[in-house]
Design an enzyme around this catalytic site. Structure first.
Site, PDB file in Angstrom:
ATOM      1  N   CYS A 263     -24.716   4.147  -2.793  1.00  0.00           N
ATOM      2  CA  CYS A 263     -26.137   4.223  -3.556  1.00  0.00           C
ATOM      3  C   CYS A 263     -26.281   5.371  -4.402  1.00  0.00           C
ATOM      4  CB  CYS A 263     -27.043   4.163  -2.369  1.00  0.00           C
ATOM      5  SG  CYS A 263     -28.723   3.968  -2.875  1.00  0.00           S
TER       6      CYS A 263
ATOM      7  N   CYS B  68      13.950  -4.720  -6.454  1.00  0.00           N
ATOM      8  CA  CYS B  68      14.063  -5.728  -7.184  1.00  0.00           C
ATOM      9  C   CYS B  68      13.388  -5.766  -8.481  1.00  0.00           C
ATOM     10  CB  CYS B  68      13.580  -7.106  -6.655  1.00  0.00           C
ATOM     11  SG  CYS B  68      13.402  -8.695  -7.396  1.00  0.00           S
TER      12      CYS B  68
END
Length: 359
Positions: free
Chosen positions: A318, A44
């Site tokens: 971190c 589509c």
């Protein structure tokens, strides 16, 4: 004479109209010298059009019907004309290459499915790449060859020169802009999963790195040292921009994914792309941790923990400031990182932070 003059003008009008229609239908409208065009079929066209418009470097995307048996068709006649729902993509080759554009396309189609994408079944929903520039064929073939190595089954994507192109009815143009909750078989968020090319970056020699980096940067990236918390350059930086590998320049993290974890080092919910970092087990300090390294530079960056915000995936990267170079949003274009600007501007993390503050 008046009748003859009238007939001449009448036929001239018809001829001009036919030429203009043929030009549009064949997708051969005049393109600017700095623009390129490719036609993509992927089920589509509502979703594929909206997805392509989100890709950096795409100038315009519009819906149409390509490579059928007849020079004219409409939505109701596709089963007769055998056209494929397709998207005309006009793009700036200085900002995105055809190869990269195709890799974004591959992310949202099932390349081995025949005449079916999502819930849509039929010849009009087949996948296809249709080109108007013969030089594009080599790029397309190379991209498909690389894709074939990654998927199981034979690739079913049709590759042909464009023919019998017809622009779709206005109802279908920008459909998801007009109907934000309308049907879409494509996950539009995949446009935010930026592709980072690994062949653009190289790891310098150790000799070059020693000259290029400060002592701290070298010790952190090459010898796995850790800088002091709360005494580093970026732990509390809030400016919008991109964080790249200090050794290679490869994009690693974004301000869009940075948050204050209170640990004293820059913290991110995820890398800018899952492929730009690598992981290794780290059992130093008498505990098990997961080390994070850069893909190309293999530089030590820091560690990743599973104590991050659950709403953002639950991870906390971190990272040492010394392993990074920050490029402000305003400088990203001139430094060659313009394609990542849309990602930096996306509001997922900001929305999360604002929601937290409002409660």
């Amino acid at each position: 004479m008046k009748v003859l003059s009238y007939l001449k003008n009448f036929y001239l009008f018809l001829a001009i109209g036919a030429i203009m229609q043929a030009s549009e239908n064949m997708g051969s409208q005049h393109q600017k010298t700095d623009e390129r065009v490719i036609y993509l079929a992927g089920g589509c066209f509502w979703g594929l059009e909206a997805y392509m418009e989100r890709i950096y470097g795409v100038i315009d995307a519009s819906s149409g019907y390509a490579n059928g048996k007849t020079s004219s068709t409409n939505y109701e006649k596709l089963h007769e004309s055998d056209h494929a729902e397709s998207v005309k993509v006009i793009y700036d080759p200085k900002k995105i290459s055809l190869d990269k554009l195709l890799r974004y396309y591959f992310k949202v189609v099932d390349p081995v499915s025949v005449n079916k994408q999502g819930n849509d079944v039929g010849r009009q929903y087949r996948t296809g790449i249709y080109y108007v520039n013969s030089a594009d064929k080599e790029v397309i073939d190379h991209a498909l060859k690389a894709l074939q190595k990654e998927v199981k089954g034979k690739i079913a994507i049709e590759v042909e020169p464009l023919k019998n192109y017809v622009r779709a009815e206005e109802y279908h143009q920008d459909y998801l802009k007009k109907h934000p909750s309308g049907y879409c078989h494509i996950d539009l968020k995949k446009a935010d999963e930026v592709i980072v090319d690994d062949d653009k970056y190289t790891k310098p020699s150790d000799e070059v790195l020693k000259k290029k980096l400060t002592k701290l940067q070298y010790e952190v990236t090459q010898n796995k040292h850790t800088e002091k918390p709360f005494e580093n350059e970026y732990y509390n930086k809030e400016e919008e921009g991109i964080y790249v590998d200090i050794t290679t320049g490869e994009p690693l993290f974004s301000s869009a994914d940075k948050y204050d974890s209170g640990c004293g080092w820059p913290s991110f919910s995820k890398p800018i792309n899952k492929d730009v970092v690598k992981y290794e087990d780290d059992e130093s300090l008498n505990r098990k941790r997961i080390e994070v390294l850069s893909r190309i530079g293999k530089a030590h960056l820091g560690h990743v923990f599973n104590d991050g915000p659950k709403e953002l995936g639950g991870l906390r990267y971190c990272i040492n400031s010394a392993a990074l170079r920050f490029i402000p949003l305003k400088d990203m274009e001139k430094e060659g990182y313009g394609e990542f600007i849309p990602y930096i501007k996306k509001g997922e993390l900001k929305k999360y932070i604002n929601d937290k503050k409002s409660h």
